[in-house]
Design an enzyme around this catalytic site. Sequence first.
Site, PDB file in Angstrom:
ATOM      1  N   LEU A  57       0.883  -1.280  -0.039  1.00  0.00           N
ATOM      2  CA  LEU A  57      -0.062   0.104  -0.039  1.00  0.00           C
ATOM      3  C   LEU A  57       0.887   1.468   0.121  1.00  0.00           C
ATOM      4  CD1 LEU A  57      -2.794   1.434   0.289  1.00  0.00           C
ATOM      5  CD2 LEU A  57      -2.288   1.300   2.959  1.00  0.00           C
ATOM      6  N   TYR A  58       2.049   1.070   0.670  1.00  0.00           N
ATOM      7  CA  TYR A  58       2.765   2.423   0.867  1.00  0.00           C
ATOM      8  C   TYR A  58       3.044   3.085  -0.624  1.00  0.00           C
ATOM      9  CZ  TYR A  58       3.408   0.642   5.610  1.00  0.00           C
ATOM     10  OH  TYR A  58       3.145   0.146   6.825  1.00  0.00           O
ATOM     11  N   HIS A  59       2.492   4.264  -0.627  1.00  0.00           N
ATOM     12  CA  HIS A  59       2.961   5.161  -2.120  1.00  0.00           C
ATOM     13  C   HIS A  59       2.537   4.257  -3.113  1.00  0.00           C
ATOM     14  CE1 HIS A  59       4.995   8.308   0.152  1.00  0.00           C
ATOM     15  NE2 HIS A  59       5.309   7.245   1.133  1.00  0.00           N
ATOM     16  N   ARG A  60       1.476   3.506  -3.008  1.00  0.00           N
ATOM     17  CA  ARG A  60       1.016   2.821  -3.999  1.00  0.00           C
ATOM     18  C   ARG A  60       1.859   1.955  -4.772  1.00  0.00           C
ATOM     19  NH1 ARG A  60      -4.033   5.004  -5.443  1.00  0.00           N
ATOM     20  NH2 ARG A  60      -4.730   7.295  -4.683  1.00  0.00           N
ATOM     21  N   GLY A  61       2.860   1.327  -3.972  1.00  0.00           N
ATOM     22  CA  GLY A  61       3.605   0.182  -4.583  1.00  0.00           C
ATOM     23  C   GLY A  61       5.033   0.856  -4.717  1.00  0.00           C
TER      24      GLY A  61
END
Length: 336
Positions: A57-61
């Site tokens: 999830l973090y920064h959309r991958g």
Amino acid sequence: MDYLNVGRSGLRVSRACLGTMNFGTEHGLAASDEAEAGRIIGAFIDAGGTFIDTADLYHRGETEEIVGRALKGRREWVVLATKGAMPVGTEGRGLSRRHLTRALDASLRRLGTDYIDLYQCHQWDPATPIEETMATLDGFVRAGKVRYLGCSNFTATQIVESQWAAARVGGAPFVSLQPQYSLIQRVIEAEILPVCARHGIGTVVYGTLGGGVLTGRYRPGETPDPDSRMGRLLGMAGADRWARSLLNDRNLAIAEGLVKVAAEVGAAPAEVALAWVAGRPGVTSVLIGPRSVRQLRENLAAFELVLPEEAVARLDDISLRDLDPMDGTLFHLVPR
């Protein structure tokens, strides 16, 4: 750096775990760009750190991609953990066999590795039978894509249900839990920590600085500096309420008490807050989330700090005063 086994497993990790939620530029908020993230990871490993945690999830991958590139040539030196369940881009969500299989393969691709040391369910999924989830995760272990299994933000009941489900399907159980724990958030002491001890689960705790409240930067009756993290979140759609929930009178009073104790022991408030959590019974590893190499070194200093018994007792008393166990701030990501 000290090292401990995670629960009743053979997985051994450093007491400091490098959290990477701040690595990437997708969401701003003073996050670390790839160059700085690489320097932080290198300095962490050089200091003896072996445990790195991220999530799809973090920064959309983007964060997983940054971590993967930074670990080229030294992948075998670290215990690499990531999480699945949340939506990324057009992907679905949850702990179903369909979603987790897609999520794991995507994480492996972004991280540039063929296995994950610790694969964690980011949150509980009420729409999927837990037996399906645990059987799917066991399949990952049997396929060699994952070494160990963990969960994040599960309640005590959900942990027990998961361990029982693993036994019913003849699969690998969880060996770790990632819960929130700090001087302003001690709810896990009531049920979650005892359940983890009973079921052989280690804890990798996050939120130890209370969103920055326990750095001593915020004071009662004072408006946060606009350049501070809380200053930026206040007034931001979707984030204002979360920030104000942390900047309440009780939390700021605890922070004031922490500042006084820190001055007496000759350390920074953040160091004392981290050292207090690291010394709690049942804590295996403590997540730190530095945005720079300087912050990393400041955080790591806490793992060398031995708090006097009198200071620990005062912090215990300060943080338990007026505590309502039903008033804890449950985990939720600040909307981006």
